[in-house]
Design a protein around this motif. Structure first.
Motif, PDB file in Angstrom:
ATOM      1  N   MET A   1       4.642 -33.145 -26.635  1.00 40.52           N
ATOM      2  CA  MET A   1       4.533 -31.687 -26.754  1.00 40.52           C
ATOM      3  C   MET A   1       3.763 -31.341 -28.030  1.00 40.52           C
ATOM      4  SD  MET A   1       7.532 -28.810 -26.917  1.00 40.52           S
ATOM      5  CE  MET A   1       8.060 -29.170 -25.243  1.00 40.52           C
ATOM      6  N   THR A   2       2.772 -30.464 -27.896  1.00 39.94           N
ATOM      7  CA  THR A   2       1.984 -30.060 -29.053  1.00 39.94           C
ATOM      8  C   THR A   2       2.659 -28.903 -29.782  1.00 39.94           C
ATOM      9  OG1 THR A   2       0.650 -28.584 -27.670  1.00 39.94           O
ATOM     10  CG2 THR A   2      -0.171 -30.821 -28.023  1.00 39.94           C
ATOM     11  N   LYS A   3       2.350 -28.784 -31.075  1.00 39.49           N
ATOM     12  CA  LYS A   3       2.915 -27.729 -31.920  1.00 39.49           C
ATOM     13  C   LYS A   3       1.797 -27.082 -32.725  1.00 39.49           C
ATOM     14  CE  LYS A   3       5.802 -30.435 -34.048  1.00 39.49           C
ATOM     15  NZ  LYS A   3       6.881 -30.858 -34.974  1.00 39.49           N
ATOM     16  N   THR A   4       1.999 -25.811 -33.086  1.00 32.99           N
ATOM     17  CA  THR A   4       1.003 -25.061 -33.854  1.00 32.99           C
ATOM     18  C   THR A   4       1.700 -24.127 -34.830  1.00 32.99           C
ATOM     19  OG1 THR A   4      -0.550 -25.088 -31.998  1.00 32.99           O
ATOM     20  CG2 THR A   4      -0.952 -23.464 -33.711  1.00 32.99           C
ATOM     21  N   ALA A   5       1.051 -23.909 -35.980  1.00 36.18           N
ATOM     22  CA  ALA A   5       1.504 -22.884 -36.920  1.00 36.18           C
ATOM     23  C   ALA A   5       0.286 -22.187 -37.504  1.00 36.18           C
ATOM     24  CB  ALA A   5       2.348 -23.487 -38.036  1.00 36.18           C
ATOM     25  N   PHE A   6       0.327 -20.859 -37.521  1.00 39.10           N
ATOM     26  CA  PHE A   6      -0.697 -20.054 -38.197  1.00 39.10           C
ATOM     27  C   PHE A   6      -0.134 -19.667 -39.558  1.00 39.10           C
ATOM     28  CE2 PHE A   6      -2.114 -19.896 -33.903  1.00 39.10           C
ATOM     29  CZ  PHE A   6      -3.482 -19.655 -33.946  1.00 39.10           C
ATOM     30  N   ILE A   7      -0.841 -20.064 -40.624  1.00 35.24           N
ATOM     31  CA  ILE A   7      -0.316 -19.934 -41.979  1.00 35.24           C
ATOM     32  C   ILE A   7      -1.333 -19.235 -42.873  1.00 35.24           C
ATOM     33  CG2 ILE A   7       0.534 -21.185 -44.006  1.00 35.24           C
ATOM     34  CD1 ILE A   7       1.209 -23.494 -41.975  1.00 35.24           C
ATOM     35  N   ALA A   8      -0.939 -18.144 -43.520  1.00 36.40           N
ATOM     36  CA  ALA A   8      -1.799 -17.451 -44.481  1.00 36.40           C
ATOM     37  C   ALA A   8      -1.542 -17.994 -45.880  1.00 36.40           C
ATOM     38  CB  ALA A   8      -1.544 -15.951 -44.446  1.00 36.40           C
ATOM     39  N   ILE A   9      -2.606 -18.305 -46.595  1.00 40.27           N
ATOM     40  CA  ILE A   9      -2.509 -18.729 -47.993  1.00 40.27           C
ATOM     41  C   ILE A   9      -2.726 -17.494 -48.857  1.00 40.27           C
ATOM     42  CG2 ILE A   9      -3.374 -20.303 -49.760  1.00 40.27           C
ATOM     43  CD1 ILE A   9      -4.490 -22.060 -47.514  1.00 40.27           C
ATOM     44  N   VAL A  10      -1.678 -17.051 -49.565  1.00 41.19           N
ATOM     45  CA  VAL A  10      -1.735 -15.782 -50.290  1.00 41.19           C
ATOM     46  C   VAL A  10      -1.345 -15.993 -51.754  1.00 41.19           C
ATOM     47  CG1 VAL A  10      -1.243 -14.444 -48.208  1.00 41.19           C
ATOM     48  CG2 VAL A  10       0.648 -15.171 -49.674  1.00 41.19           C
ATOM     49  N   GLY A  11      -1.765 -15.022 -52.575  1.00 40.08           N
ATOM     50  CA  GLY A  11      -1.457 -15.075 -54.001  1.00 40.08           C
ATOM     51  C   GLY A  11      -2.442 -14.224 -54.766  1.00 40.08           C
ATOM     52  N   CYS A  12      -2.273 -14.166 -56.078  1.00 39.48           N
ATOM     53  CA  CYS A  12      -3.174 -13.394 -56.926  1.00 39.48           C
ATOM     54  C   CYS A  12      -4.506 -14.122 -57.109  1.00 39.48           C
ATOM     55  CB  CYS A  12      -2.504 -13.125 -58.274  1.00 39.48           C
ATOM     56  SG  CYS A  12      -1.272 -11.814 -58.225  1.00 39.48           S
ATOM     57  N   PRO A  13      -5.511 -13.440 -57.666  1.00 42.13           N
ATOM     58  CA  PRO A  13      -6.796 -14.095 -57.883  1.00 42.13           C
ATOM     59  C   PRO A  13      -6.693 -15.305 -58.814  1.00 42.13           C
ATOM     60  CG  PRO A  13      -7.031 -11.707 -58.069  1.00 42.13           C
ATOM     61  CD  PRO A  13      -5.563 -11.999 -57.988  1.00 42.13           C
ATOM     62  N   ASN A  14      -7.490 -16.323 -58.510  1.00 48.37           N
ATOM     63  CA  ASN A  14      -7.688 -17.467 -59.409  1.00 48.37           C
ATOM     64  C   ASN A  14      -6.474 -18.380 -59.554  1.00 48.37           C
ATOM     65  OD1 ASN A  14      -9.873 -18.635 -60.756  1.00 48.37           O
ATOM     66  ND2 ASN A  14      -9.063 -18.060 -62.757  1.00 48.37           N
ATOM     67  N   VAL A  15      -5.583 -18.383 -58.551  1.00 48.88           N
ATOM     68  CA  VAL A  15      -4.434 -19.294 -58.616  1.00 48.88           C
ATOM     69  C   VAL A  15      -4.715 -20.621 -57.902  1.00 48.88           C
ATOM     70  CG1 VAL A  15      -2.708 -17.474 -58.884  1.00 48.88           C
ATOM     71  CG2 VAL A  15      -3.354 -18.234 -56.587  1.00 48.88           C
ATOM     72  N   GLY A  16      -5.871 -20.692 -57.198  1.00 46.01           N
ATOM     73  CA  GLY A  16      -6.251 -21.954 -56.571  1.00 46.01           C
ATOM     74  C   GLY A  16      -6.068 -22.002 -55.068  1.00 46.01           C
ATOM     75  N   LYS A  17      -6.067 -20.860 -54.399  1.00 46.69           N
ATOM     76  CA  LYS A  17      -5.844 -20.835 -52.948  1.00 46.69           C
ATOM     77  C   LYS A  17      -6.930 -21.582 -52.183  1.00 46.69           C
ATOM     78  CE  LYS A  17      -5.740 -16.349 -52.847  1.00 46.69           C
ATOM     79  NZ  LYS A  17      -5.945 -16.159 -54.301  1.00 46.69           N
ATOM     80  N   SER A  18      -8.191 -21.316 -52.531  1.00 46.19           N
ATOM     81  CA  SER A  18      -9.295 -21.976 -51.828  1.00 46.19           C
ATOM     82  C   SER A  18      -9.324 -23.473 -52.124  1.00 46.19           C
ATOM     83  CB  SER A  18     -10.628 -21.336 -52.221  1.00 46.19           C
ATOM     84  OG  SER A  18     -10.674 -19.980 -51.806  1.00 46.19           O
ATOM     85  N   SER A  19      -9.002 -23.845 -53.346  1.00 42.39           N
ATOM     86  CA  SER A  19      -8.963 -25.272 -53.696  1.00 42.39           C
ATOM     87  C   SER A  19      -7.882 -25.996 -52.891  1.00 42.39           C
ATOM     88  CB  SER A  19      -8.697 -25.447 -55.194  1.00 42.39           C
ATOM     89  OG  SER A  19      -9.759 -24.907 -55.955  1.00 42.39           O
TER      90      SER A  19
END
Length: 298
Positions: A1-19
């Protein structure tokens, strides 16, 4: 059985979300710089491991907007939280929680959202007692699904983060093919690569007042060379002169570094041509924001 999760990466500017997103995917799809508010729109990254698919949304830093563009960026964060199964809340390892971080926690409470707290940049904190105090303070403000100290720079503790993220997945079909890394068109990633070089090479406010439009992107018949024509838009004539530089030196540096990254991303040679044009106060003009693809998506 396959599983999925949609997850938002959130936070203030310059905390390293994109990294963090780039580290999770094992490849760079989101640009990074030391300047805040680098990310302007929602960027989707897809990681499929075995039967589990994690669909990440990297969001702009949650901040107090000062322009129409800023308002669109904040709306992108709010919309992302409403559209996902869970959030990865990224904070720095020291200092007081910011007003916007407290607002995000209140939003989590209203939505009853499953949230993983990621304490990024722990490699910069020599005093572990101070780090523990920080963790206890934030974790006491919400019933987080997990708390993971980590370092996007070194990759420290990312296996533990992945384990916690996969635990959020629910039985579901996979929404993307297994080898899909992002839903972003190549043109968008190429334009972002060029903007990243301006963020890194230009000082102060100038790079935040720029936008990039890819006017042409065409592969030659030989298949080993792509011609790319890009227009860099800025807000003032004085900024145009700084971007071009004396005898074109700065624009050449920006273009050369961008071309090198584009070649790595596209896996072929790139012939990059750049021009600089002025669009006065474009960050407060809805039509131009829309033309540059920076409006908050519905």
């Amino acid at each position: 059985m396959t599983k999925t999760a949609f997850i938002a990466i959130v936070g203030c500017p310059n905390v390293g979300k994109s990294s963090i997103l780039n580290r999770l995917l094992g490849q760079k799809i989101a640009i990074v710089s030391e300047k805040p508010q680098t990310t302007r729109t929602r960027i989707t990254g897809i990681l499929t491991r075995g039967d589990t698919q994690l669909v990440f949304t990297d969001t702009p830093g949650f901040h107090k907007p000062r322009t129409k563009l800023g308002e669109n960026m904040v709306k992108a964060v709010s919309d992302s939280i409403a559209d996902v199964d869970a959030c990865l809340f990224v904070v720095e390892p020291s200092g007081e929680l910011r007003e916007k971080e407290l607002e995000l926690i209140e939003r989590f409470k209203r939505e009853k959202m499953p949230v993983i707290l990621a304490i990024n940049k722990v490699d910069t904190v020599p005093e572990k007692d101070a780090l523990m105090a920080r963790i206890l303070d934030i974790s006491g403000r919400y019933d987080f699904a997990a708390v993971v100290p980590l370092s996007a720079k070194t990759g420290g503790n990312f296996p533990a983060l992945l384990e916690e993220l996969e635990a959020l997945a629910q039985p579901s079909v996979h929404f993307f093919p297994e080898d899909t890394l992002t839903d972003q068109p190549e043109r968008v990633i190429v334009s972002e690569i060029l903007r990243e070089k301006m963020l890194r090479l230009l000082d102060k406010e100038i790079p935040h007042g720029t936008a990039v439009s890819i006017e042409k992107m065409r592969e030659r018949e030989t298949g080993d060379l792509v011609d790319i024509e890009a227009v860099i838009y800025c807000e003032k004539e004085s900024h145009k002169g700084i971007i071009i530089g004396k005898q074109g030196a700065m624009l050449k540096r920006i273009s050369t570094r961008a071309r090198e990254d584009m070649e790595r991303f596209l896996c072929c040679r790139v012939n990059l041509q750049c021009w600089v044009k002025v669009k006065d106060d474009w960050r407060n003009r809805e039509g131009l924001i829309r033309n540059f693809g920076l409006e908050a998506k519905q």
